[in-house]
Design a protein around this motif. Structure first.
Motif, PDB file in Angstrom:
ATOM      1  N   GLY A 146       0.950  -9.858   0.452  1.00  0.00           N
ATOM      2  CA  GLY A 146       1.409  -8.608  -0.136  1.00  0.00           C
ATOM      3  C   GLY A 146       0.896  -7.384   0.586  1.00  0.00           C
ATOM      4  N   SER A 147       0.894  -7.424   1.905  1.00  0.00           N
ATOM      5  CA  SER A 147       0.298  -6.329   2.666  1.00  0.00           C
ATOM      6  C   SER A 147       1.191  -5.886   3.816  1.00  0.00           C
ATOM      7  CB  SER A 147      -1.078  -6.741   3.208  1.00  0.00           C
ATOM      8  OG  SER A 147      -0.967  -7.846   4.087  1.00  0.00           O
ATOM      9  N   VAL A 148       0.923  -4.675   4.297  1.00  0.00           N
ATOM     10  CA  VAL A 148       1.607  -4.106   5.456  1.00  0.00           C
ATOM     11  C   VAL A 148       0.561  -3.801   6.511  1.00  0.00           C
ATOM     12  CG1 VAL A 148       2.923  -2.127   6.303  1.00  0.00           C
ATOM     13  CG2 VAL A 148       3.508  -3.159   4.101  1.00  0.00           C
ATOM     14  N   HIS A 168      -0.590  -4.221  -1.389  1.00  0.00           N
ATOM     15  CA  HIS A 168       0.087  -3.830  -2.623  1.00  0.00           C
ATOM     16  C   HIS A 168      -0.470  -4.622  -3.808  1.00  0.00           C
ATOM     17  CE1 HIS A 168       3.785  -2.912   0.136  1.00  0.00           C
ATOM     18  NE2 HIS A 168       2.829  -2.007   0.239  1.00  0.00           N
ATOM     19  N   HIS A 169      -0.213  -4.118  -5.000  1.00  0.00           N
ATOM     20  CA  HIS A 169      -0.663  -4.790  -6.221  1.00  0.00           C
ATOM     21  C   HIS A 169       0.466  -4.764  -7.242  1.00  0.00           C
ATOM     22  CE1 HIS A 169      -4.780  -4.902  -4.713  1.00  0.00           C
ATOM     23  NE2 HIS A 169      -4.598  -3.650  -4.310  1.00  0.00           N
ATOM     24  N   HIS A 176       4.347  -9.208  -2.910  1.00  0.00           N
ATOM     25  CA  HIS A 176       4.925  -9.931  -1.777  1.00  0.00           C
ATOM     26  C   HIS A 176       5.731  -8.953  -0.927  1.00  0.00           C
ATOM     27  CE1 HIS A 176       3.634 -13.833  -3.160  1.00  0.00           C
ATOM     28  NE2 HIS A 176       4.296 -13.719  -4.304  1.00  0.00           N
ATOM     29  N   ALA A 177       5.076  -8.331   0.040  1.00  0.00           N
ATOM     30  CA  ALA A 177       5.782  -7.401   0.931  1.00  0.00           C
ATOM     31  C   ALA A 177       6.822  -8.166   1.736  1.00  0.00           C
ATOM     32  CB  ALA A 177       4.787  -6.710   1.851  1.00  0.00           C
ATOM     33  N   HIS A 178       8.043  -7.635   1.775  1.00  0.00           N
ATOM     34  CA  HIS A 178       9.127  -8.368   2.432  1.00  0.00           C
ATOM     35  C   HIS A 178       9.786  -7.603   3.572  1.00  0.00           C
ATOM     36  CE1 HIS A 178      11.937 -11.609   2.885  1.00  0.00           C
ATOM     37  NE2 HIS A 178      11.604 -12.155   1.742  1.00  0.00           N
ATOM     38  N   GLN A 179       9.598  -6.300   3.640  1.00  0.00           N
ATOM     39  CA  GLN A 179      10.217  -5.511   4.700  1.00  0.00           C
ATOM     40  C   GLN A 179       9.418  -4.234   4.879  1.00  0.00           C
ATOM     41  OE1 GLN A 179      13.716  -3.230   3.826  1.00  0.00           O
ATOM     42  NE2 GLN A 179      14.728  -3.721   5.749  1.00  0.00           N
ATOM     43  N   VAL A 180       9.364  -3.740   6.117  1.00  0.00           N
ATOM     44  CA  VAL A 180       8.760  -2.429   6.384  1.00  0.00           C
ATOM     45  C   VAL A 180       9.523  -1.763   7.527  1.00  0.00           C
ATOM     46  CG1 VAL A 180       6.957  -3.454   7.863  1.00  0.00           C
ATOM     47  CG2 VAL A 180       6.629  -1.160   6.892  1.00  0.00           C
ATOM     48  N   VAL A 181       9.989  -0.534   7.273  1.00  0.00           N
ATOM     49  CA  VAL A 181      10.779   0.222   8.243  1.00  0.00           C
ATOM     50  C   VAL A 181      10.405   1.701   8.138  1.00  0.00           C
ATOM     51  CG1 VAL A 181      12.764  -1.356   8.201  1.00  0.00           C
ATOM     52  CG2 VAL A 181      12.661   0.552   6.582  1.00  0.00           C
ATOM     53  N   ASN A 182      10.747   2.465   9.187  1.00  0.00           N
ATOM     54  CA  ASN A 182      10.651   3.910   8.998  1.00  0.00           C
ATOM     55  C   ASN A 182      12.016   4.464   8.623  1.00  0.00           C
ATOM     56  OD1 ASN A 182      10.258   3.985  12.469  1.00  0.00           O
ATOM     57  ND2 ASN A 182      12.028   4.985  11.552  1.00  0.00           N
ATOM     58  N   VAL A 192       9.222  -2.585   1.306  1.00  0.00           N
ATOM     59  CA  VAL A 192       9.875  -3.186   0.145  1.00  0.00           C
ATOM     60  C   VAL A 192       9.055  -4.387  -0.294  1.00  0.00           C
ATOM     61  CG1 VAL A 192      12.018  -4.174  -0.737  1.00  0.00           C
ATOM     62  CG2 VAL A 192      12.094  -2.434   1.063  1.00  0.00           C
ATOM     63  N   ASP A 193       8.635  -4.404  -1.576  1.00  0.00           N
ATOM     64  CA  ASP A 193       7.778  -5.474  -2.080  1.00  0.00           C
ATOM     65  C   ASP A 193       8.458  -6.195  -3.226  1.00  0.00           C
ATOM     66  OD1 ASP A 193       5.611  -6.892  -3.589  1.00  0.00           O
ATOM     67  OD2 ASP A 193       4.378  -6.023  -1.999  1.00  0.00           O
ATOM     68  N   LEU A 194       8.798  -7.469  -2.972  1.00  0.00           N
ATOM     69  CA  LEU A 194       9.506  -8.291  -3.955  1.00  0.00           C
ATOM     70  C   LEU A 194       8.658  -8.576  -5.188  1.00  0.00           C
ATOM     71  CD1 LEU A 194      11.700 -11.330  -3.076  1.00  0.00           C
ATOM     72  CD2 LEU A 194       9.905 -11.607  -4.775  1.00  0.00           C
TER      73      LEU A 194
END
Length: 375
Positions: A146-148, A168-169, A176-182, A192-194
């Motif tokens: 769950g992290s970036v 994340h919490h 569960h972090a699933h995507q990271v974009v600018n 985006v955290d599922l």
């Protein structure tokens, strides 16, 4: 639920009979008039941990048809791709759990990627990455932890050790972090955290590589947001939910770095039942259409897009089982769908006038496939 146990639940190889190649008579497809570039290099990612995938494969196209693959050795559990702006470096996730990695590869010779280095993602099951618009960092989302993570790009395109990790919490269960974009302006980073049912907005200090949380948009409990795609004008974001077969339409204010949920649109026809797990969302270059895969019914959904208006207009079969990902080729004449459980990449024509996909035209077997990326 860990990254691998979730993969077992939502993506483990199953139904060997479904892996039958659909495209035996491909001669007609070779002479396509759809504008494909013959011989274009294509990268295919697949899972190797406890599965029958190769990790990273390279292939080419003859017309729309994908040719047999060649495996790049030593690149495990490849599940996402992005490139630097110069086009010479490819970055991929290595979705190990609990120890994930991100690899940098030189693709000056597109058909022959060369590993530059591999660094820790500082978490488990990194499922997504993107190159920040500053070209100074690679951002990766660790699903199981769950992290970036922020990874600096150093000399020659290699990756350095992490400059920051944010965790994340969730209000209940695990993040569960699933995507990271600018965002399209490059001013903000969105994750985006599922598990947390949230989209986080961060600022990134490009001098230090540190993230600072700016906003947390909470969606309804159990929505399971997975990936988002921005409207072409940058004023809206379309957030695909995995645990509910829906898309949340949100406004995006780049000046203030603020998301606001506006509406929810179904990704399946009314009355759909059974397993309904959306996978990937992407937009056409003109911004008029959005496309999403839905696992369970194994369909590719088409939406008409007009700013805050999103409308489901079509669903077609992907020709395989458990479509995790869809990519449009550079000409936007063909869709390429990664059907994880059947271990097939299928391709479907796209009508340039209506934006709608046609029936499956062919298939390539790739065990535990998860994504396709065009060089």
């Amino acid at each position: 639920m860990t990254g691998l146990s979730r993969r077992t639940f939502l993506g483990a190889a199953a139904g060997a009979g479904a892996a039958t190649v659909l495209g035996a008579p491909l001669a007609g497809a070779v002479t396509t008039s759809k504008g494909c570039i013959a011989g274009a290099t294509v990268y295919i990612g697949s899972y190797t941990s406890g599965a029958d995938g190769h990790g990273l494969d390279v292939t080419s196209r003859t017309g729309p048809a994908l040719n047999p693959v060649r495996t790049v050795p030593g690149i495990t559990d490849t599940s996402w791709f992005d490139r630097g702006a110069d086009g010479k470096t490819l970055y991929v996730t290595n979705e190990g759990d609990p120890d994930g990695y991100v690899s940098a590869l030189n693709i000056a010779d597109a058909a022959n990627p060369k590993l530059l280095n591999r660094v820790s993602s500082k978490g488990g099951a990194p499922t997504h990455l993107s190159v920040h618009s500053s070209q100074k960092y690679v951002l990766a989302a660790n699903y199981s932890s769950g992290s970036v993570v922020v990874l600096p790009i150093v000399a020659g395109g290699k990756l350095g050790a992490a400059t920051d990790v944010v965790t994340h919490h969730a209000d209940s269960g695990d993040a569960h972090a699933h995507q990271v974009v600018n965002d399209p302006t490059g001013r903000w980073v969105l994750a985006v955290d599922l598990g947390a049912d949230s989209v986080y907005v961060y600022s990134l200090d490009v001098a230090t590589g540190k993230l600072s949380q700016h906003q947390q948009l909470k969606l309804p409990a159990g929505a399971g947001p997975r990936h988002l795609a921005f409207a072409r004008d940058g004023k809206f974001a379309y957030i695909l939910q995995e645990l509910r077969p829906e898309v949340t339409v949100a406004s995006w204010d780049a000046a203030t770095g603020t998301l606001k949920a506006l509406s929810v649109v179904p990704a399946v026809p009314d009355g759909s039942t059974g397993e309904l797990y959306p996978g990937e969302i992407t937009l056409s270059k003109d911004g008029k259409f959005a496309y999403a895969t839905v696992r369970g019914p194994n369909t590719l959904a088409t939406f008409a897009v007009a700013g805050p208006s999103l409308k489901l207009v079509s669903t077609v079969a992907t020709g395989g089982n458990w479509p995790r990902h869809v990519a449009l080729d550079p000409s936007e004449s063909w869709f390429y769908v990664s059907n994880q459980r059947s271990g097939t990449v299928t391709w479907l024509p796209r009508d340039p006038a209506t934006g709608l996909p046609g029936a499956v035209a062919g298939s390539l077997p790739v065990g535990s496939v998860n994504s396709v990326h065009f060089a």
